[in-house]
Design a protein around this motif. Structure first.
Motif, PDB file in Angstrom:
ATOM      1  N   THR A 247       0.809  -1.220   0.000  1.00  0.00           N
ATOM      2  CA  THR A 247       0.000   0.000   0.000  1.00  0.00           C
ATOM      3  C   THR A 247       0.845   1.273   0.000  1.00  0.00           C
ATOM      4  N   ASP A 248       2.135   1.174   0.348  1.00  0.00           N
ATOM      5  CA  ASP A 248       3.007   2.358   0.311  1.00  0.00           C
ATOM      6  C   ASP A 248       3.637   2.562  -1.070  1.00  0.00           C
ATOM      7  N   GLY A 249       3.270   1.727  -2.055  1.00  0.00           N
ATOM      8  CA  GLY A 249       3.760   1.859  -3.415  1.00  0.00           C
ATOM      9  C   GLY A 249       5.016   1.060  -3.726  1.00  0.00           C
ATOM     10  N   THR A 250       5.667   0.481  -2.714  1.00  0.00           N
ATOM     11  CA  THR A 250       6.839  -0.355  -2.955  1.00  0.00           C
ATOM     12  C   THR A 250       6.388  -1.762  -3.346  1.00  0.00           C
ATOM     13  N   SER A 251       7.343  -2.584  -3.772  1.00  0.00           N
ATOM     14  CA  SER A 251       6.969  -3.940  -4.175  1.00  0.00           C
ATOM     15  C   SER A 251       8.082  -4.933  -3.878  1.00  0.00           C
ATOM     16  N   THR A 252       7.698  -6.190  -3.851  1.00  0.00           N
ATOM     17  CA  THR A 252       8.615  -7.323  -3.740  1.00  0.00           C
ATOM     18  C   THR A 252       8.377  -8.192  -4.964  1.00  0.00           C
ATOM     19  N   ILE A 253       9.455  -8.517  -5.667  1.00  0.00           N
ATOM     20  CA  ILE A 253       9.360  -9.439  -6.796  1.00  0.00           C
ATOM     21  C   ILE A 253      10.043 -10.733  -6.355  1.00  0.00           C
ATOM     22  N   GLY A 254       9.315 -11.809  -6.421  1.00  0.00           N
ATOM     23  CA  GLY A 254       9.860 -13.114  -6.062  1.00  0.00           C
ATOM     24  C   GLY A 254       9.595 -14.099  -7.180  1.00  0.00           C
ATOM     25  N   SER A 255       9.977 -15.302  -6.950  1.00  0.00           N
ATOM     26  CA  SER A 255       9.769 -16.347  -7.942  1.00  0.00           C
ATOM     27  C   SER A 255       9.196 -17.567  -7.247  1.00  0.00           C
ATOM     28  N   ILE A 256       8.201 -18.164  -7.876  1.00  0.00           N
ATOM     29  CA  ILE A 256       7.675 -19.435  -7.378  1.00  0.00           C
ATOM     30  C   ILE A 256       7.748 -20.448  -8.502  1.00  0.00           C
ATOM     31  N   GLY A 257       7.897 -21.683  -8.132  1.00  0.00           N
ATOM     32  CA  GLY A 257       7.927 -22.745  -9.124  1.00  0.00           C
ATOM     33  C   GLY A 257       7.262 -23.992  -8.586  1.00  0.00           C
ATOM     34  N   PHE A 258       6.664 -24.716  -9.468  1.00  0.00           N
ATOM     35  CA  PHE A 258       6.027 -25.976  -9.110  1.00  0.00           C
ATOM     36  C   PHE A 258       6.670 -27.110  -9.898  1.00  0.00           C
ATOM     37  N   PRO A 259       6.856 -28.262  -9.262  1.00  0.00           N
ATOM     38  CA  PRO A 259       7.271 -29.445 -10.020  1.00  0.00           C
ATOM     39  C   PRO A 259       6.142 -29.875 -10.966  1.00  0.00           C
ATOM     40  N   ASN A 260       6.505 -30.664 -11.960  1.00  0.00           N
ATOM     41  CA  ASN A 260       5.501 -31.255 -12.840  1.00  0.00           C
ATOM     42  C   ASN A 260       4.539 -32.091 -11.995  1.00  0.00           C
ATOM     43  N   TRP A 261       3.298 -32.053 -12.316  1.00  0.00           N
ATOM     44  CA  TRP A 261       2.294 -32.740 -11.498  1.00  0.00           C
ATOM     45  C   TRP A 261       2.364 -34.256 -11.579  1.00  0.00           C
ATOM     46  N   VAL A 262       3.155 -34.771 -12.517  1.00  0.00           N
ATOM     47  CA  VAL A 262       3.319 -36.218 -12.610  1.00  0.00           C
ATOM     48  C   VAL A 262       4.795 -36.559 -12.836  1.00  0.00           C
ATOM     49  N   GLY A 263       5.365 -37.310 -11.906  1.00  0.00           N
ATOM     50  CA  GLY A 263       6.680 -37.888 -12.080  1.00  0.00           C
ATOM     51  C   GLY A 263       7.884 -36.984 -11.902  1.00  0.00           C
ATOM     52  N   ASP A 264       7.748 -35.841 -11.280  1.00  0.00           N
ATOM     53  CA  ASP A 264       8.879 -34.933 -11.097  1.00  0.00           C
ATOM     54  C   ASP A 264       9.451 -35.063  -9.684  1.00  0.00           C
ATOM     55  N   THR A 265      10.643 -34.492  -9.479  1.00  0.00           N
ATOM     56  CA  THR A 265      11.256 -34.451  -8.154  1.00  0.00           C
ATOM     57  C   THR A 265      10.347 -33.654  -7.228  1.00  0.00           C
ATOM     58  N   VAL A 266       9.948 -34.244  -6.123  1.00  0.00           N
ATOM     59  CA  VAL A 266       8.939 -33.657  -5.254  1.00  0.00           C
ATOM     60  C   VAL A 266       9.353 -32.295  -4.688  1.00  0.00           C
ATOM     61  N   ASN A 267      10.599 -32.119  -4.292  1.00  0.00           N
ATOM     62  CA  ASN A 267      10.986 -30.866  -3.631  1.00  0.00           C
ATOM     63  C   ASN A 267      11.625 -29.837  -4.572  1.00  0.00           C
ATOM     64  N   LYS A 268      11.466 -30.005  -5.858  1.00  0.00           N
ATOM     65  CA  LYS A 268      11.978 -29.048  -6.837  1.00  0.00           C
ATOM     66  C   LYS A 268      11.408 -27.663  -6.540  1.00  0.00           C
ATOM     67  N   PHE A 269      12.210 -26.634  -6.672  1.00  0.00           N
ATOM     68  CA  PHE A 269      11.832 -25.238  -6.400  1.00  0.00           C
ATOM     69  C   PHE A 269      11.461 -25.009  -4.939  1.00  0.00           C
ATOM     70  N   GLY A 270      11.859 -25.913  -4.044  1.00  0.00           N
ATOM     71  CA  GLY A 270      11.515 -25.772  -2.632  1.00  0.00           C
ATOM     72  C   GLY A 270      10.078 -26.144  -2.319  1.00  0.00           C
ATOM     73  N   ALA A 271       9.428 -26.851  -3.219  1.00  0.00           N
ATOM     74  CA  ALA A 271       8.021 -27.231  -3.044  1.00  0.00           C
ATOM     75  C   ALA A 271       7.863 -28.301  -1.971  1.00  0.00           C
ATOM     76  N   ASP A 272       6.704 -28.297  -1.346  1.00  0.00           N
ATOM     77  CA  ASP A 272       6.301 -29.341  -0.403  1.00  0.00           C
ATOM     78  C   ASP A 272       5.139 -30.109  -1.014  1.00  0.00           C
ATOM     79  N   LEU A 273       5.217 -31.433  -0.974  1.00  0.00           N
ATOM     80  CA  LEU A 273       4.131 -32.268  -1.473  1.00  0.00           C
ATOM     81  C   LEU A 273       2.946 -32.157  -0.523  1.00  0.00           C
TER      82      LEU A 273
END
Length: 127
Positions: A45-71
Motif C-alpha cells: 500500500t506504500d507503493g513499494t513492491s517485492t518481486i519473487g519467484s515461485i515454481g512448481f514441479p511437474n504434477w506427474v513424475g517430477d522431483t517432489v521438492n523441486k523449487f523448494g516445493a512441499d508435497l
C-alpha cells in the motif's frame, strides 16, 4: 463444478486485490504441466513492491521438492470426462512460498504469466 470449467489460474498473470493483508510469506497451492518457475509481484500500500519467484514441479513424475516445493497430496490416477484413468501413474499437488515484507500491508499480488503453472489457491502466512 461442471466439466470443462476452469478451476485454477493457469498462466493468467492476473492481479489480485489483497484487501490489506500482512504476513511474512505468500503461499500457493498448485502444480505445473512441466516444471516451471515464474515471477510473482507483491505491491504494498506504500507503493513499494517485492518481486519473487515461485515454481512448481511437474504434477506427474517430477522431483517432489523441486523449487523448494512441499508435497501436499498425491493420488494414483486422475479424472477424465469419460471416467477415472491413468491408474499406473502418481499425480501430485504442491505448496510453495515466497518471503514478503511482514511490516508492510499488501495491496495487490500479480500471479505468474507462465502457462505451465497452475495455481489453485493462495494465502498469506505469518511465518
Amino acid at each position: 463444478m461442471a466439466a470443462g470449467t476452469p478451476d485454477n489460474a493457469a498462466g493468467s498473470g492476473a492481479t489480485i486485490q489483497a484487501n490489506g493483508l500482512r504476513g511474512a510469506k505468500l503461499m500457493f497451492l498448485g502444480a505445473a504441466a512441466g516444471s516451471s518457475s515464474s515471477p510473482v509481484a507483491v505491491t504494498y500500500t506504500d507503493g513499494t513492491s517485492t518481486i519473487g519467484s515461485i515454481g512448481f514441479p511437474n504434477w506427474v513424475g517430477d522431483t517432489v521438492n523441486k523449487f523448494g516445493a512441499d508435497l501436499v497430496a498425491s493420488t494414483t490416477g486422475r479424472n477424465f470426462q469419460s471416467g477415472y484413468g491413468d491408474t499406473g501413474r502418481q499425480f501430485q499437488l504442491f505448496a510453495v512460498d515466497m518471503p514478503i515484507d511482514p511490516m508492510k500491508t499488501i495491496a495487490t499480488v500479480t500471479l505468474p504469466a507462465g502457462a505451465k503453472n497452475h495455481i489453485f489457491a493462495g494465502t498469506v502466512t505469518l511465518g
